[in-house]
Design a protein around this motif. Structure first.
Motif, PDB file in Angstrom:
ATOM      1  N   VAL A  25      46.883 154.863 -38.920  1.00  0.00           N
ATOM      2  CA  VAL A  25      47.287 154.311 -40.214  1.00  0.00           C
ATOM      3  C   VAL A  25      46.518 155.040 -41.314  1.00  0.00           C
ATOM      4  CG1 VAL A  25      47.347 152.235 -41.629  1.00  0.00           C
ATOM      5  CG2 VAL A  25      47.807 152.086 -39.184  1.00  0.00           C
ATOM      6  N   GLY A  26      47.252 155.601 -42.268  1.00  0.00           N
ATOM      7  CA  GLY A  26      46.611 156.322 -43.357  1.00  0.00           C
ATOM      8  C   GLY A  26      46.045 155.371 -44.398  1.00  0.00           C
ATOM      9  N   VAL A  27      44.745 155.374 -44.565  1.00  0.00           N
ATOM     10  CA  VAL A  27      44.072 154.475 -45.503  1.00  0.00           C
ATOM     11  C   VAL A  27      43.436 155.325 -46.596  1.00  0.00           C
ATOM     12  CG1 VAL A  27      42.335 152.682 -45.792  1.00  0.00           C
ATOM     13  CG2 VAL A  27      43.623 152.821 -43.673  1.00  0.00           C
ATOM     14  N   GLY A  48      35.146 163.692 -51.244  1.00  0.00           N
ATOM     15  CA  GLY A  48      36.563 163.388 -51.327  1.00  0.00           C
ATOM     16  C   GLY A  48      37.039 162.413 -50.288  1.00  0.00           C
ATOM     17  N   SER A  49      36.193 162.055 -49.304  1.00  0.00           N
ATOM     18  CA  SER A  49      36.605 161.115 -48.261  1.00  0.00           C
ATOM     19  C   SER A  49      35.551 160.060 -47.975  1.00  0.00           C
ATOM     20  CB  SER A  49      36.910 161.874 -46.969  1.00  0.00           C
ATOM     21  OG  SER A  49      35.773 162.576 -46.514  1.00  0.00           O
ATOM     22  N   THR A  50      34.475 159.998 -48.746  1.00  0.00           N
ATOM     23  CA  THR A  50      33.381 159.060 -48.463  1.00  0.00           C
ATOM     24  C   THR A  50      32.937 158.397 -49.749  1.00  0.00           C
ATOM     25  OG1 THR A  50      32.643 160.489 -46.662  1.00  0.00           O
ATOM     26  CG2 THR A  50      31.128 158.766 -47.391  1.00  0.00           C
ATOM     27  N   ILE A  51      32.696 157.091 -49.659  1.00  0.00           N
ATOM     28  CA  ILE A  51      32.102 156.340 -50.762  1.00  0.00           C
ATOM     29  C   ILE A  51      30.889 155.591 -50.234  1.00  0.00           C
ATOM     30  CG2 ILE A  51      34.295 156.070 -51.977  1.00  0.00           C
ATOM     31  CD1 ILE A  51      34.317 153.172 -51.002  1.00  0.00           C
ATOM     32  N   GLN A  52      30.026 155.211 -51.128  1.00  0.00           N
ATOM     33  CA  GLN A  52      28.798 154.518 -50.768  1.00  0.00           C
ATOM     34  C   GLN A  52      28.669 153.253 -51.591  1.00  0.00           C
ATOM     35  OE1 GLN A  52      25.179 156.855 -50.360  1.00  0.00           O
ATOM     36  NE2 GLN A  52      24.014 155.274 -51.416  1.00  0.00           N
ATOM     37  N   PHE A  74      37.261 157.424 -45.527  1.00  0.00           N
ATOM     38  CA  PHE A  74      38.702 157.203 -45.528  1.00  0.00           C
ATOM     39  C   PHE A  74      39.407 158.553 -45.475  1.00  0.00           C
ATOM     40  CE2 PHE A  74      36.705 153.699 -47.822  1.00  0.00           C
ATOM     41  CZ  PHE A  74      37.188 152.618 -47.116  1.00  0.00           C
ATOM     42  N   LYS A  75      40.723 158.484 -45.411  1.00  0.00           N
ATOM     43  CA  LYS A  75      41.489 159.729 -45.388  1.00  0.00           C
ATOM     44  C   LYS A  75      41.304 160.512 -46.682  1.00  0.00           C
ATOM     45  CE  LYS A  75      45.998 161.513 -44.044  1.00  0.00           C
ATOM     46  NZ  LYS A  75      47.361 161.171 -43.599  1.00  0.00           N
ATOM     47  N   LYS A  76      41.233 159.797 -47.787  1.00  0.00           N
ATOM     48  CA  LYS A  76      40.912 160.425 -49.063  1.00  0.00           C
ATOM     49  C   LYS A  76      40.473 159.337 -50.029  1.00  0.00           C
ATOM     50  CE  LYS A  76      42.402 164.012 -52.240  1.00  0.00           C
ATOM     51  NZ  LYS A  76      43.447 164.989 -52.587  1.00  0.00           N
ATOM     52  N   PHE A 444      37.184 146.030 -43.441  1.00  0.00           N
ATOM     53  CA  PHE A 444      38.536 145.873 -42.907  1.00  0.00           C
ATOM     54  C   PHE A 444      39.342 147.166 -43.030  1.00  0.00           C
ATOM     55  CE2 PHE A 444      42.985 144.938 -44.127  1.00  0.00           C
ATOM     56  CZ  PHE A 444      43.447 144.577 -42.881  1.00  0.00           C
ATOM     57  N   ALA A 445      39.204 147.863 -44.164  1.00  0.00           N
ATOM     58  CA  ALA A 445      39.957 149.102 -44.360  1.00  0.00           C
ATOM     59  C   ALA A 445      39.509 150.179 -43.389  1.00  0.00           C
ATOM     60  CB  ALA A 445      39.789 149.570 -45.804  1.00  0.00           C
ATOM     61  N   GLU A 446      38.204 150.279 -43.141  1.00  0.00           N
ATOM     62  CA  GLU A 446      37.723 151.283 -42.206  1.00  0.00           C
ATOM     63  C   GLU A 446      38.170 150.971 -40.782  1.00  0.00           C
ATOM     64  OE1 GLU A 446      33.629 153.804 -41.944  1.00  0.00           O
ATOM     65  OE2 GLU A 446      33.449 151.647 -41.732  1.00  0.00           O
TER      66      GLU A 446
END
Length: 887
Positions: A25-27, A48-52, A74-76, A444-446
């Protein structure tokens, strides 16, 4: 093949794709910019694919005294500076391209309240969101190939039907003649934005690889899920054309919809096992502007409310469904095939989920509190479904996914079973107040990224007009080339000589004697006439050539028609054979389903029996082990007890032997002492008798009771003779008068207790029984019944109930009771009791002192009470001293 049961009701297996490939699933994650009055941010975009995420200053630190920082991939990840067009190109454009090429798609936004989900989906003027851009791309791609209105028609079962041009024309005329309901503008509603203001012209996009030999039609529907009920946002207000409601100006208006609650819709399953909303309004649209107008009409009916966190908070989940119907053209390339099996319908669902919220922050009450509870419950069900799918895929389990617990998951369960691609845009607000809820959303998203969805299979379209556009274009090019070779016009639309006509000279006459202008005009006209004649000839030649080509084409078409007719006849025969095969296949499929159902039942029964067998085997093994342990323990206890008994037996044998020897020696000494005393007493008595009456011995204060060891068997002596010189003798025992030659029945119950007394009844010629017997009564003359009861002093009292056996007239026996003897035993513990001689004595009536009796007589005293009747019972035998026995 046995289908495993996943619930209480048998679940139909989903359609299996042609390939076993799966896509996760693309998140995607989008970070909303902070407001002007907010300064502290708890989210930082690292790449571009990681947040903290880091805890704000107001929260407590962890055990180490540091604030915990967590990273999610995430994917992006789209930062605050990302535009709407960039988000669309990355997320929604692949789904729209798949829709045009025959694949389904699902895109939904997820996040807490006020995180920018509606802005991401809808947008605003100048910044159109994912929904208007998807509509624009669809119509830019299939616009030139759209069918006329009402050529495609819904069948109310999540499918599409086709009709010819004539029926479609009649349908359009019928719809146009229906009375329309005029719109009544409301001052509370916002003005509808124009679609031209949403997307800039330079941002328009188009899909590649559109099938030009097919005809398309676009249908849209808009629903909302409010409090776990489905409502149609495009459903028109009720209108009665016979008796309309009139306003003051004489114009029919809408009914008051506020007094009529909307009717909820239900979910159903179509023949392809796909879920759809039954009775939902599906509007056919022909342009982007029309589709956006329909969307905005439903958007105004969506339920929103003002809360503490958001001024326009969505109180329901909205689902905008875009259906694309596609059908191939016929052999002529003018009309679509009138075959429902050739029509394919694909859909793209754009879902704007309501935001999760905490009532402690929103301070919701009443209906708002109930709305928030239903929203959170549906989102929790979505999380549970994702978790179960992830567990089934990673752990190999086969748990049932609870799709039916919520309408939003039940509607889209086919997408997670492999009916299309799934994309999710997670919207987060970086403000510090949303840190804890954003943390749950990120987790949940991860986790959702780990769920894999089966890749949908390609659905090829089989039509008779494959390459029609290319063949027609090639035919035109070939016709133009042949015309040019034969001297025909270069332009396909305009003859070649039209551009070479000589121009007309000036025709103005300045002088009546001008002889130059008219001859020059005549010459030019003649020249133009000749050119025209030449063009006519060329045209005729070209027409003849075209006619010849058309005749050749007609002849070839005739031959092709004949060939087609032959092939059609053969095809008809084949179709009959296929029809027979299909009927046979249907019969076999029904039989297979029946057999599979029986196999399912047998398999379930087998599983139940196997489970019972396993449980019984386990229980049997457990009991066997426990029994083995008990046997081992019992053997050990027996060996131990046997050893202890042996040791104790040897010990007590030695002790008893020692005591017996000591007791014998002691008794011998006592007997010797008593004999000596008796001799001395005899000598004294003899001497006193001769000299005179002796003085009585001094009275003892209390006679001592002899101990158990001093009790020796002795015969009871009779009362002393009144003669001083007489020697005491033992009187004869008087036997009972019943001791004759009669036969007695000694009825003694089995529950009788042995008293172990010195006096025991002896019944000669007696037959002992424990229960009455007619056979025994017939042989005897007397009957005695032994009855025992507890007396008032606590001792056991025995009663002998005696009777005679008599014959009855019927030939039987009966017992007539005539006497009762009561036996009681007493044990003297105090001073000697007064006793009267059974025989007459000179001292009768006078009390005797304890000194008148010897110690032997005192120890052998026995109290016997007997009530004798006219007929005495059996006699008694003196066996020894009585023993005290408690009841």
């Amino acid at each position: 093949m046995i289908r495993p049961a996943k619930g209480k009701t048998p679940r139909r297996p989903p359609k299996k794709p042609s390939s076993n490939q799966k896509d996760p699933v693309g998140v995607y994650c989008r970070v909303r910019p902070l407001d002007a009055d907010e300064k502290e941010s708890c989210i930082e975009v690292i790449s571009g694919s990681t947040i903290q995420l880091h805890a704000p200053d107001g929260l407590k630190a962890n055990r180490n005294g540091e604030f915990k920082e967590t990273q999610y991939s995430f994917k992006k990840v789209f930062g605050v500076a990302v535009s709407q067009i960039e988000l669309f190109e990355e997320v929604a454009r692949p789904l729209v391209a798949d829709l045009i090429h025959g694949k389904n798609g699902l895109l939904f936004t997820y996040g807490v309240t006020g995180s920018g989900k509606t802005f991401t989906m809808t947008g605003c003027p100048g910044q159109g969101g994912l929904l208007p851009r998807s509509l624009d791309m669809i119509f830019n791609s299939v616009g030139p190939y759209q069918a006329k209105r009402y050529v495609f028609k819904t069948d109310d079962k999540n499918g599409m039907e086709t009709q010819n041009e004539v029926d479609a024309l009649l349908e359009r005329q019928r719809r146009e003649n229906q009375p329309s309901v005029p719109k009544t503008p409301s001052s509370k509603q916002k003005p509808e934005p124009e679609f031209g203001d949403m997307i800039k012209p330079e941002e328009a996009c188009k899909a590649d690889g559109v099938d030009e030999d097919s005809s398309y039609s676009v249908f849209v529907s808009y629903i909302e899920i409010y409090n776990n009920y489905i409502y149609d946002l495009l459903e028109e207000a009720p209108y009665d054309p016979i008796k309309p409601k009139w306003n003051g100006g004489g114009t029919p208006v809408r009914l008051n919809t506020e007094s009529i609650p909307p009717q909820s819709k239900i979910l159903r399953e179509d023949q392809n096992h796909n879920m759809y909303v039954a009775g939902c309004t599906e509007v056919e649209v022909k342009s982007t502007e029309e589709a956006f107008e329909v969307f905005w009409r439903g958007q105004k009916k969506r339920r929103i409310a003002n809360t503490q966190l958001n001024r326009e908070s969505s109180r329901s989940h909205s689902v905008f469904i875009i259906k694309l119907a596609q059908a191939p053209l016929d052999a002529d390339g003018n009309n679509i095939l009138q075959d429902k099996s050739q029509v394919t319908v694909n859909q793209l669902c754009l879902v704007d989920l309501a935001g999760s919220e905490r009532t402690s922050r929103t301070r919701a009450e009443g209906s708002r509190l109930r709305e928030a509870g239903n929203i959170n419950q549906s989102l929790m069900t979505l999380r549970t479904c994702i978790e179960v799918l992830r567990e089934n895929q990673m752990c190999g389990t086969n748990k049932m996914v609870p799709y039916r617990d919520s309408k939003i998951t039940h509607l889209f369960k086919n997408y997670f079973d492999g009916e299309g691609k799934v994309r999710m845009v997670v919207c987060v607000n970086p403000k510090a107040e949303d840190y804890e809820e954003s943390l749950l959303v990120m987790r949940f998203a991860e986790m959702t990224q780990e769920v894999e969805v089966a890749r949908p299979a390609d659905r090829p379209i089989c039509g008779f007009a494959a390459g029609r556009y290319q063949r027609n274009q090639a035919f035109k090019d070939e016709l133009s080339r042949k015309l040019e070779e034969r001297g025909g016009p270069v332009d396909r639309d305009v003859p070649s000589g039209i551009n070479h006509l000589p121009p007309l000279p000036p025709c103005e006459l300045t002088n009546p004697h001008d002889d130059v202008t008219l001859p020059r005009l005549i010459e030019a006209l003649e020249k133009r006439h000749r050119v025209r004649q030449m063009m006519i000839e060329e045209y005729n030649k070209a027409a003849d050539m075209v006619k010849a080509m058309l005749q050749e084409l007609d002849s070839s078409l005739i031959s092709k028609d004949n060939f087609i007719h032959e092939q059609t006849s053969k095809l008809g025969e084949k179709e009959k054979v296929i029809h027979n095969y299909k009927s046979e296949i249907d019969r076999l499929e029904k039989k297979i389903k029946m057999q599979e159902h029986k196999i399912d039942i047998l398999q379930k029964t087998t599983n139940i029996y196997e489970e019972d067998k396993r449980s019984l085997q386990v229980e049997l093994e457990t009991r066997g082990q426990r029994l083995q342990r008990e046997l081992c323990e019992k053997r050990r206890m027996e060996q131990r007890m046997q050893g202890m008994v042996t040791d104790t037996q040897i010990k007590w044998e030695k002790e008893c032997e020692r005591r017996v020897n000591a007791k014998q020696l002691e008794m011998q000494n006592k007997l010797w002492v008593k004999d000596e005393k008796l001799k001395q007493l005899k000598a004294i008595v003899t001497e006193s008798r001769t000299q005179g009456r002796p003085e009585p011995p001094p009275r003892q204060t209390q006679p001592q009771r002899p101990s158990r060891e001093e009790r020796v068997p002795a015969k009871r002596s009779a009362s002393p003779s009144p003669a001083p010189t007489a020697t005491p003798v033992r009187p004869l025992h008087r036997r009972s008068r019943s001791a004759g030659g009669e036969k007695w029945v000694d009825h003694k119950p089995a529950s009788s207790l042995e008293l172990d007394t010195v006096l025991q009844p002896i019944i000669p010629n007696a037959i002992k029984v424990s229960v009455p017997s007619e056979k025994v009564l017939s042989k005897c003359d007397k009957y005695v019944l032994t009855h025992q009861e507890v007396a008032s002093d606590g001792e056991i009292q025995t009663k002998l109930i005696k009777g005679e056996v008599i014959k009855t007239r019927g030939g039987g026996q009966a017992v007539q009771f005539t006497d009762v003897e009561t036996l009681k035993q007493e044990l003297t513990t105090g001073p000697s009791r007064k006793r009267r001689s059974s025989e007459g004595s000179p001292n009768q009536g006078k009390e005797r002192t304890d000194g008148d009796w010897t110690d032997v007589e005192t120890r052998c005293s026995v109290a016997l009470e007997m009530r004798a009747g006219s007929n005495m019972g059996p006699g008694y035998e003196h066996h020894g001293y009585p023993k005290r026995r408690k009841p």
